[in-house]
Design an enzyme around this catalytic site. Structure first.
Site, mmCIF file in Angstrom:
data_model
loop_
_atom_site.group_PDB
_atom_site.id
_atom_site.type_symbol
_atom_site.label_atom_id
_atom_site.label_comp_id
_atom_site.label_asym_id
_atom_site.label_seq_id
_atom_site.Cartn_x
_atom_site.Cartn_y
_atom_site.Cartn_z
ATOM 1 N N GLY A 242 54.552 11.847 -10.704
ATOM 2 C CA GLY A 242 55.358 10.638 -10.805
ATOM 3 C C GLY A 242 54.790 9.653 -11.802
ATOM 4 N N ARG A 243 53.484 9.643 -11.928
ATOM 5 C CA ARG A 243 52.846 8.721 -12.875
ATOM 6 C C ARG A 243 53.190 9.074 -14.317
ATOM 7 N NH1 ARG A 243 47.691 8.920 -8.912
ATOM 8 N NH2 ARG A 243 48.422 7.248 -7.535
ATOM 9 N N TYR A 362 54.270 -0.027 -9.294
ATOM 10 C CA TYR A 362 54.710 1.080 -8.424
ATOM 11 C C TYR A 362 54.116 2.421 -8.839
ATOM 12 C CZ TYR A 362 58.988 1.562 -11.493
ATOM 13 O OH TYR A 362 59.892 1.708 -12.506
ATOM 14 N N GLU A 363 54.179 3.352 -7.884
ATOM 15 C CA GLU A 363 53.537 4.670 -7.978
ATOM 16 C C GLU A 363 52.049 4.541 -8.314
ATOM 17 O OE1 GLU A 363 55.696 7.943 -9.615
ATOM 18 O OE2 GLU A 363 57.612 6.981 -9.233
ATOM 19 N N GLY A 364 51.434 3.541 -7.695
ATOM 20 C CA GLY A 364 50.008 3.285 -7.873
ATOM 21 C C GLY A 364 49.769 2.154 -8.835
#
Length: 380
Positions: A242-243, A362-364
């Protein structure tokens, strides 16, 4: 090393660029104002293969590589980051998670529809007290033999109100810590599944973000993804991919802002000449282009690692960390180059600036990316 795109990659990039210009650009300001993204555009992206870019064609996907994914994400994000985050979540988190870890029955039932855009997916990990600290899941999934009962709250869920399929991370055995977490497939119409009001956000306003509540939601045993206790690993590995998607989104936001700033600087005159001829502006453009190119190389390297079967935890974290930083800094510069016009919606750069911020969260968050990178360095 070969830094040239193949003919196929150029065709894919150009198709995404054409779609973004002809389908996404008209109405993008209105969608941002109204906080709404029309489902018909999601269907059109599905018809072009954008909703299942890397999914095997036998499940209805396009069968393309991660490089293609990056190219598509960048072009969509230049115009509408709300559209691209739908593509990112559906591809990187939902389709990838199901194709990699799901059973054949789950793939046939859900992945085939997600990959074509018939269904839209959502990934449900974050909670009020479990965002960056993903091990602190308060949502529970109690094993009842042939089914699980799920209770809890998830927030900041992209596609929260418009998705058909939700991948939900929940705690089954608290005493086992991260090994007591599982991932489940939920459907919107399951009894006890409630969708909260849409969040009124700073950016990506066309994308719907909601809090979800689960009150004794009965989920069949066959809807658990993978072996018992594998949910945390599932979530972490899925987020690594996802990153790459969010790094590509950040890259697109930055490059879109740069292109607008360059064009404007060649048209706007001050002190008898176009402002691009003033060193103050010219140097801004030089810095923007250089750092965007550096971000592009990091993003492409992460995608290449994924395509080659290499471990891409570190490279995807580096790509997201740097590309999101570049997006935030250079959308601000694009507004500055536009002067007063940069503060006006019709010039688009103020929206890109607002959209850029979320890529650092988002997503870390950026801080989490530094933890991932540093731990990887220490282990090497």
């Amino acid at each position: 090393m070969n830094f040239n795109l193949s003919e196929e990659h150029i065709m894919i990039r150009d198709a995404a660029r054409d779609f973004a210009q002809t389908e996404l650009l008209p109405g993008v300001i209105e969608r941002d104002n109204k906080q709404k993204f029309p489902k018909e555009l999601v269907k059109k992206m599905g018809a072009l293969g954008f909703m299942g870019i890397m999914v095997d064609p036998k499940y209805g996907g396009s069968g393309m590589d991660a490089i293609s994914y990056v190219l598509i994400m960048e072009e969509l994000s230049k115009i509408d980051a709300s559209a691209s985050v739908m593509v990112s979540v559906n591809n990187s988190l939902v389709c990838y998670g199901l194709e990699t870890y799901g059973s054949e029955e789950q793939k046939q039932k859900y992945l085939t529809k997600l990959a074509t855009g018939e269904f839209l997916g959502a990934f449900c990990l974050s909670e009020p007290e479990a965002g960056s600290d993903a091990t602190s899941q308060k949502t529970t999934a109690i094993n009842k033999g042939d089914h699980y009962l799920i209770n809890g709250t998830k927030n900041w869920i992209t596609n929260g109100g418009s998705a058909d399929v939700y991948l939900v991370i929940a705690q089954t055995d608290k005493d086992k810590g991260s090994h007591g977490i599982n991932a489940f497939i939920l459907e919107k119409d399951m009894e006890g599944f409630h969708i909260g009001p849409k969040e009124d956000k700073l950016g990506i306003r066309g994308s719907d973000t909601h809090t979800l509540q689960f009150n004794d939601v009965k989920v069949p045993k066959e809807n658990r993804i993978g072996a018992n206790g594998s949910g945390f690993r599932f979530a972490m590995k899925t987020l690594s991919g996802g990153r790459i998607g969010i790094a590509s989104q950040a890259l697109g936001i930055a490059s879109g802002a740069y292109e607008l700033a360059l064009k404007y600087s060649k048209e706007r005159k001050a002190f008898g000449t176009e402002i691009c001829n003033h060193q103050a502006i010219a140097f801004k453009l030089a810095d923007m282009y250089t750092e965007i190119e550096a971000a592009r190389h990091l993003v492409m390297k992460a995608a290449w690692d994924k395509d080659q079967g290499n471990n891409y935890d570190k490279s995807s974290a580096m790509a997201k960390l740097y590309a999101s930083k570049v997006a935030m800094e250079h959308t601000v510069e694009a507004v500055q180059i536009h002067g007063g016009n940069g503060f006006v919606k019709e010039y688009h750069v103020e929206r890109l600036m607002r959209d850029a911020k979320i890529t650092q969260i988002y997503e870390g968050t950026s801080e989490i990316q530094k933890i991932v990178i540093s731990r990887s360095l220490i282990r090497e």
